[in-house]
Structure formats: structure tokens, C-alpha cells
Write a protein that holds these residues in place. Sequence first.
Motif, PDB file in Angstrom:
ATOM      1  N   GLU A 163       0.838  -1.196   0.000  1.00 36.66           N
ATOM      2  CA  GLU A 163       0.000   0.000   0.000  1.00 36.66           C
ATOM      3  C   GLU A 163       0.871   1.243   0.000  1.00 36.66           C
ATOM      4  O   GLU A 163       1.142   1.837   1.045  1.00 36.66           O
ATOM      5  CB  GLU A 163      -0.938  -0.009   1.221  1.00 36.66           C
ATOM      6  N   HIS A 164       1.315   1.631  -1.186  1.00 41.84           N
ATOM      7  CA  HIS A 164       2.179   2.814  -1.290  1.00 41.84           C
ATOM      8  C   HIS A 164       1.376   4.085  -0.998  1.00 41.84           C
ATOM      9  O   HIS A 164       1.737   4.876  -0.135  1.00 41.84           O
ATOM     10  CB  HIS A 164       2.803   2.880  -2.676  1.00 41.84           C
ATOM     11  N   THR A 165       0.264   4.243  -1.704  1.00 41.18           N
ATOM     12  CA  THR A 165      -0.611   5.391  -1.453  1.00 41.18           C
ATOM     13  C   THR A 165      -2.092   5.011  -1.501  1.00 41.18           C
ATOM     14  O   THR A 165      -2.937   5.823  -1.145  1.00 41.18           O
ATOM     15  CB  THR A 165      -0.374   6.509  -2.495  1.00 41.18           C
ATOM     16  N   THR A 166      -2.401   3.809  -1.927  1.00 43.21           N
ATOM     17  CA  THR A 166      -3.794   3.420  -2.142  1.00 43.21           C
ATOM     18  C   THR A 166      -4.503   3.109  -0.825  1.00 43.21           C
ATOM     19  O   THR A 166      -3.913   3.099   0.247  1.00 43.21           O
ATOM     20  CB  THR A 166      -3.868   2.213  -3.093  1.00 43.21           C
ATOM     21  N   PRO A 190       4.984   2.635   3.307  1.00 41.53           N
ATOM     22  CA  PRO A 190       5.930   3.584   3.910  1.00 41.53           C
ATOM     23  C   PRO A 190       5.620   3.752   5.400  1.00 41.53           C
ATOM     24  O   PRO A 190       4.468   3.663   5.810  1.00 41.53           O
ATOM     25  CB  PRO A 190       5.659   4.883   3.149  1.00 41.53           C
ATOM     26  N   LYS A 191       6.651   4.000   6.196  1.00 40.87           N
ATOM     27  CA  LYS A 191       6.473   4.057   7.648  1.00 40.87           C
ATOM     28  C   LYS A 191       5.506   5.149   8.086  1.00 40.87           C
ATOM     29  O   LYS A 191       4.859   5.023   9.131  1.00 40.87           O
ATOM     30  CB  LYS A 191       7.810   4.232   8.352  1.00 40.87           C
ATOM     31  N   ASP A 219      11.482   0.166   5.135  1.00 38.93           N
ATOM     32  CA  ASP A 219      12.846   0.056   5.665  1.00 38.93           C
ATOM     33  C   ASP A 219      13.069  -1.286   6.352  1.00 38.93           C
ATOM     34  O   ASP A 219      14.121  -1.921   6.178  1.00 38.93           O
ATOM     35  CB  ASP A 219      13.134   1.193   6.642  1.00 38.93           C
ATOM     36  N   THR A 220      12.090  -1.720   7.140  1.00 39.78           N
ATOM     37  CA  THR A 220      12.189  -3.015   7.816  1.00 39.78           C
ATOM     38  C   THR A 220      12.254  -4.146   6.802  1.00 39.78           C
ATOM     39  O   THR A 220      13.032  -5.097   6.947  1.00 39.78           O
ATOM     40  CB  THR A 220      10.996  -3.223   8.755  1.00 39.78           C
ATOM     41  N   LEU A 221      11.442  -4.048   5.757  1.00 44.48           N
ATOM     42  CA  LEU A 221      11.428  -5.074   4.712  1.00 44.48           C
ATOM     43  C   LEU A 221      12.781  -5.156   4.007  1.00 44.48           C
ATOM     44  O   LEU A 221      13.306  -6.255   3.784  1.00 44.48           O
ATOM     45  CB  LEU A 221      10.333  -4.759   3.690  1.00 44.48           C
ATOM     46  N   ILE A 222      13.362  -4.002   3.676  1.00 45.99           N
ATOM     47  CA  ILE A 222      14.645  -3.982   2.977  1.00 45.99           C
ATOM     48  C   ILE A 222      15.738  -4.591   3.844  1.00 45.99           C
ATOM     49  O   ILE A 222      16.600  -5.347   3.365  1.00 45.99           O
ATOM     50  CB  ILE A 222      15.018  -2.544   2.574  1.00 45.99           C
ATOM     51  N   LYS A 223      15.721  -4.300   5.131  1.00 43.75           N
ATOM     52  CA  LYS A 223      16.717  -4.874   6.038  1.00 43.75           C
ATOM     53  C   LYS A 223      16.561  -6.393   6.130  1.00 43.75           C
ATOM     54  O   LYS A 223      17.547  -7.124   6.206  1.00 43.75           O
ATOM     55  CB  LYS A 223      16.595  -4.235   7.423  1.00 43.75           C
ATOM     56  N   GLN A 224      15.302  -6.867   6.107  1.00 42.87           N
ATOM     57  CA  GLN A 224      15.078  -8.314   6.108  1.00 42.87           C
ATOM     58  C   GLN A 224      15.618  -8.929   4.823  1.00 42.87           C
ATOM     59  O   GLN A 224      16.219 -10.019   4.845  1.00 42.87           O
ATOM     60  CB  GLN A 224      13.586  -8.631   6.249  1.00 42.87           C
TER      61      GLN A 224
END
Length: 236
Positions: A163-166, A190-191, A219-224
Motif C-alpha cells: 500500500e504505497h498510497t492506495t 511507507p512508515k 525500511d524493515t522489509l529492505i533490512k530483512q
Amino acid sequence: MQQKEFVINAMQKNNGYATFQQLNQSIDFSLWGTKTPQASVRRIVQTNNEFFRIAPGLWGLTECKRELLEYFNIQQTDKKSIESFTHGYIQGIISEIGNFKKFDTYVPPQDKNRTFLEKKLCDVVSVHNIFEFTYPEILKHARTVDVIWFNERKLPNAFYEVEHTTDIKNSLNKFYELQDYRSKFYIVAPKERERQFKDIISSTIYRKIKDIVSFVNYDTLIKQYEKESMLIEGAI
């Protein structure tokens, strides 16, 4: 050679851009003299003008910015093009993590031609037709979920909606229909949307699924993603 030059060279060898995962794999950290080189890479790209952010965890060389935006079909003044690219990119990240974990991965047919770096999503996922794990009237909701991980029994392990903006409500309505399955449910966004998510999930209508749906920020997803790829690399 300075650490920044290592990062620049790694991006140059990768057509002017790279994910953190790609940088961590391609840079020889033995010469850096630090115990946390991955953190140093993050600091370098985030604080130096030689780099610009394309998407969460994806950075490019500023000198190649025009060519890279054209390559990824991103128009900076067009929110729809930014959202379309980011949506497909995040779907790809989620699918890759699922692949790392040995799950079968699925994206909806309407998304199969979205791009994830050099690939299309149909070349990233392992399942091109959804497993028919339930009744048709429920399966129609599952077919449209952004990413699904399936276990070895061909049953859903996790459902992900990006859900980026939707409207987050649309995703929660899908999860409501799928709540009887022993699966994990995630809204990925996004956070800054976490407060909105919490407000919506607290509504009475979503009381039954409030405790089974989790919010994951980019950010959490990218770190995972970085962590899982490093585990895979270490196992080879």
C-alpha cells in the motif's frame, strides 16, 4: 581508495545503480577496517551527493540519474509512475525473500509484467497460477493479493498487500475474507502510513482480524531482504 569510491565502482559495474543487497555482495569489505560495513554503505549513499534514491533500498549514481529514471520508466513529476515502479519493486523484494525461505511465491496475473530491477515479476515468482486451496468464492479474493507465499503443502503461509498510497481498507477487506486460514497477513507500506493503518484496523468492522494483521514498513522489509540474502550467500 576511500570507502565511497568502492561504492561508486560497484554501482558503475552494475549499470549505475544497485540495491544494498547487491552492494554488500559485490564490495570487498576486507579493506574497510570496520565491523559494520553494511551500515557504512547505508551511511555513504544517504549522505553523499554522488548518489540518489530511486526506491527504498535502491540507489543510483547521480551522474546517471536521467538515464536510470528513463530505464525504470519513472517520471519524477508523475506520482503514478513512481507508485507503479515502487509497487512492483516491493512485490519483487517480498517474492525474493519468500524464495530465499523456500516458499512458492505468487503475484496476480495483472502484475506479472511489472518490473523488478532487470526482471519481470513473472520471472521472479515460482508459481504462475494460484494453488486452488479453497472455495472459488474465497479464492477470487486471494487471486488479487499482491504477493502470497505457499508452503510445501500448497497452502498459504503469508499474504502481503503493498500500500504505497492506495486505500488500506481494500487490502483489509481481502484479509477479512481470508481470515479463517492459518496464515500471516501483512500490510507493507511507507512508515508514515503506520498511524493510518492503526486507526483503520481499530475500527469495529475489523475487530476479528485486528490481531492477525501486521504492518511492515519499507525500511524493515529492505533490512530483512539484506539479512536473508546474506544468509543464503553464507550457506553457499
